[in-house]
Design a protein around this motif. Structure first.
Motif, short mmCIF file in Angstrom:
data_model
loop_
_atom_site.label_atom_id
_atom_site.label_comp_id
_atom_site.label_asym_id
_atom_site.label_seq_id
_atom_site.Cartn_x
_atom_site.Cartn_y
_atom_site.Cartn_z
N VAL A 30 0.84 -1.21 0.00
CA VAL A 30 0.00 0.00 0.00
C VAL A 30 0.87 1.25 0.00
CG1 VAL A 30 -1.69 1.31 1.35
CG2 VAL A 30 -1.99 -1.15 1.04
N SER A 31 1.96 1.24 0.78
CA SER A 31 2.81 2.44 0.83
C SER A 31 3.51 2.66 -0.51
CB SER A 31 3.81 2.37 1.98
OG SER A 31 4.73 1.36 1.75
N ALA A 32 3.85 1.56 -1.22
CA ALA A 32 4.47 1.71 -2.55
C ALA A 32 3.47 2.33 -3.52
CB ALA A 32 4.96 0.36 -3.06
N LEU A 33 2.23 1.84 -3.51
CA LEU A 33 1.20 2.39 -4.40
C LEU A 33 0.93 3.86 -4.08
CD1 LEU A 33 -1.53 -0.41 -4.66
CD2 LEU A 33 0.13 0.28 -6.39
N SER A 34 0.89 4.16 -2.77
CA SER A 34 0.63 5.53 -2.36
C SER A 34 1.77 6.46 -2.78
CB SER A 34 0.39 5.53 -0.85
OG SER A 34 0.88 6.64 -0.25
N SER A 35 3.00 5.95 -2.71
CA SER A 35 4.17 6.74 -3.13
C SER A 35 4.09 7.04 -4.64
CB SER A 35 5.44 5.94 -2.81
OG SER A 35 6.54 6.52 -3.39
N LEU A 36 3.69 6.04 -5.43
CA LEU A 36 3.56 6.24 -6.88
C LEU A 36 2.44 7.22 -7.20
CD1 LEU A 36 4.33 5.55 -9.79
CD2 LEU A 36 2.84 3.55 -9.66
N SER A 37 1.33 7.07 -6.48
CA SER A 37 0.19 7.97 -6.71
C SER A 37 0.56 9.42 -6.40
CB SER A 37 -0.98 7.49 -5.84
OG SER A 37 -1.96 8.45 -5.78
N ARG A 38 1.28 9.64 -5.29
CA ARG A 38 1.72 11.00 -4.93
C ARG A 38 2.67 11.57 -5.98
NH1 ARG A 38 2.37 9.01 0.21
NH2 ARG A 38 4.62 8.89 -0.08
N ALA A 39 3.59 10.71 -6.43
CA ALA A 39 4.58 11.17 -7.43
C ALA A 39 3.88 11.54 -8.74
CB ALA A 39 5.62 10.08 -7.67
N ARG A 40 2.87 10.76 -9.14
CA ARG A 40 2.13 11.06 -10.38
C ARG A 40 1.37 12.38 -10.25
NH1 ARG A 40 1.26 6.62 -14.04
NH2 ARG A 40 -0.52 7.75 -14.85
N GLN A 41 0.72 12.56 -9.08
CA GLN A 41 -0.04 13.80 -8.85
C GLN A 41 0.87 15.02 -8.89
OE1 GLN A 41 -2.20 13.15 -5.25
NE2 GLN A 41 -3.71 11.82 -6.22
N ASP A 42 2.03 14.89 -8.23
CA ASP A 42 3.00 16.01 -8.21
C ASP A 42 3.48 16.33 -9.62
OD1 ASP A 42 2.81 16.15 -5.52
OD2 ASP A 42 4.72 15.15 -5.08
N ALA A 43 3.77 15.27 -10.39
CA ALA A 43 4.26 15.47 -11.76
C ALA A 43 3.17 16.12 -12.62
CB ALA A 43 4.69 14.14 -12.35
N LYS A 44 1.92 15.68 -12.47
CA LYS A 44 0.81 16.26 -13.25
C LYS A 44 0.62 17.74 -12.90
CE LYS A 44 -2.01 12.29 -14.43
NZ LYS A 44 -3.08 11.40 -14.02
N ARG A 45 0.68 18.02 -11.59
CA ARG A 45 0.51 19.41 -11.13
C ARG A 45 1.59 20.31 -11.73
NH1 ARG A 45 0.88 18.79 -5.60
NH2 ARG A 45 -0.95 17.47 -5.70
N ARG A 46 2.81 19.80 -11.73
CA ARG A 46 3.94 20.56 -12.28
C ARG A 46 3.75 20.83 -13.77
NH1 ARG A 46 9.48 21.62 -11.34
NH2 ARG A 46 9.20 21.20 -9.13
N LEU A 47 3.27 19.79 -14.49
CA LEU A 47 3.04 19.95 -15.93
C LEU A 47 1.94 20.97 -16.19
CD1 LEU A 47 3.26 16.26 -17.25
CD2 LEU A 47 4.84 18.14 -17.69
N GLU A 48 0.87 20.94 -15.38
CA GLU A 48 -0.23 21.91 -15.55
C GLU A 48 0.26 23.33 -15.30
OE1 GLU A 48 -3.71 18.78 -14.20
OE2 GLU A 48 -3.23 20.50 -12.90
N MET A 49 1.14 23.49 -14.32
CA MET A 49 1.66 24.82 -14.02
C MET A 49 2.54 25.34 -15.16
SD MET A 49 2.51 24.37 -10.00
CE MET A 49 3.58 25.77 -9.85
N GLN A 50 3.24 24.41 -15.80
CA GLN A 50 4.13 24.81 -16.91
C GLN A 50 3.35 25.22 -18.15
OE1 GLN A 50 6.69 21.47 -17.39
NE2 GLN A 50 8.12 22.11 -15.80
N SER A 51 2.20 24.55 -18.39
CA SER A 51 1.46 24.80 -19.63
C SER A 51 0.48 25.97 -19.47
CB SER A 51 0.72 23.55 -20.06
OG SER A 51 -0.15 23.13 -19.04
#
Lengths: 51, 243
Positions: A30-51
């Motif tokens: 569960v902690s591995a899945l949660s870590s991946l989910s957080r990393a994906r959300q952070d990456a998406k947020r960063r991409l949205e801010m850039q565009s």
């Protein structure tokens, strides 16, 4: 069934050991899945801010 | 011999795709093997003539203990590869290993304590095997703490890699502690060849080892993807994989 649960009198040690061991397996997964989910959300947020 | 296959592992987008493709296969195989081994260990395997059913704790304790050391070894090798060849992916593998290994070490110590109480009469003794396994847990904590404490990722990679490499000395100490010193902990059990256990007890244990290694593969691939997303956040390939 009660004989199986008793485990020749060692059930009070055996079942907590299996509960702890497989509980940790679940926590690791569960902690591995949660870590991946957080990393994906952070990456998406960063991409949205850039565009 | 061509090293082209090895060079692909240095490419974060290729490794990310590889991890995404293989995670369900590793996970499915781990789940099946774990359920089968659990049933065999708890139901099919006969009780031990001395320890009776308490011996069944071996089916969770021994795989956890093996993984606690195997994960550290993987972490140290990845850290060394990262330092020597300056491979970012190798540092990401090392960072992904640390929390997994720490949890396996907690499982080893906890299940060992629950086995020690009925066999030795005490949950904890300052035995060489137990103490060196506790040192392993502190090494994992030290590695994670060091990474978290250094803001610059390149410096964090280098410093934590050095700690991981130095700490590898503890792995043979854990393994040989029961033969080098007087120990309450039993000596290593031979599972193949002239085995110390009968086959109906051995095969569920071998299957559980396989299940735990497959499970480690699964969670390592998941954590590696997370680690790569964090490290490569400014890379163009991130946009493609998240689309």
């Amino acid at each position: 069934m009660s004989e199986f649960l008793s485990m020749s009198g060692y059930g009070k040690y055996l079942w907590p050991a299996f509960g702890l061991g497989f509980g940790i397996v679940v926590v690791i997964y569960v902690s591995a899945l949660s870590s991946l989910s957080r990393a994906r959300q952070d990456a998406k947020r960063r991409l949205e801010m850039q565009s | 011999m061509s090293w082209a296959w090895f060079h692909r592992f240095a490419s974060p987008p290729w490794v990310y795709g590889f991890a995404a493709r293989w995670t369900p296969w590793f996970g499915g195989a781990a789940l099946l093997a774990m359920l089968w081994a659990l049933y065999a260990g708890l139901v099919l395997a006969p009780p031990d003539y001395q320890q009776k059913d308490a011996f069944r704790i071996v089916y969770i304790h021994a795989p956890s203990a093996t993984l606690s050391m195997a994960v550290y070894t993987t972490m140290a090798i990845a850290a060394a590869v990262g330092l020597i060849w300056r491979m970012k992916v190798a540092h990401a593998v090392a960072a992904a290993c640390a929390p997994i290994g720490a949890w396996f070490t907690v499982a080893t110590l906890g299940t060992g304590m629950l086995w020690g109480k009925p066999m030795w009469g005490a949950y904890w003794v300052w035995d060489p095997r137990l103490t060196s396994e506790l040192v392993l847990l502190f090494l994992y904590f030290g590695y994670m703490g060091l990474r978290a404490g250094i803001e610059d990722p390149v410096k964090a990679d280098k410093a934590s890699a050095l700690l991981a490499i130095v700490g590898i000395v503890n792995i043979p100490i854990i393994h040989y502690s029961v033969t080098w010193w007087n120990s309450l902990h039993q000596a290593p059990t031979r599972l193949l060849g002239k085995a110390d256990m009968v086959w109906p007890m051995v095969w569920p244990l071998l299957l559980m080892f396989l299940a735990f290694f497959l499970f480690f593969g699964t969670v390592l691939l998941i954590r590696l993807r997370a680690e790569l997303l964090r490290r490569e956040r400014n890379a163009s390939w991130i946009r493609e994989v998240l689309a």
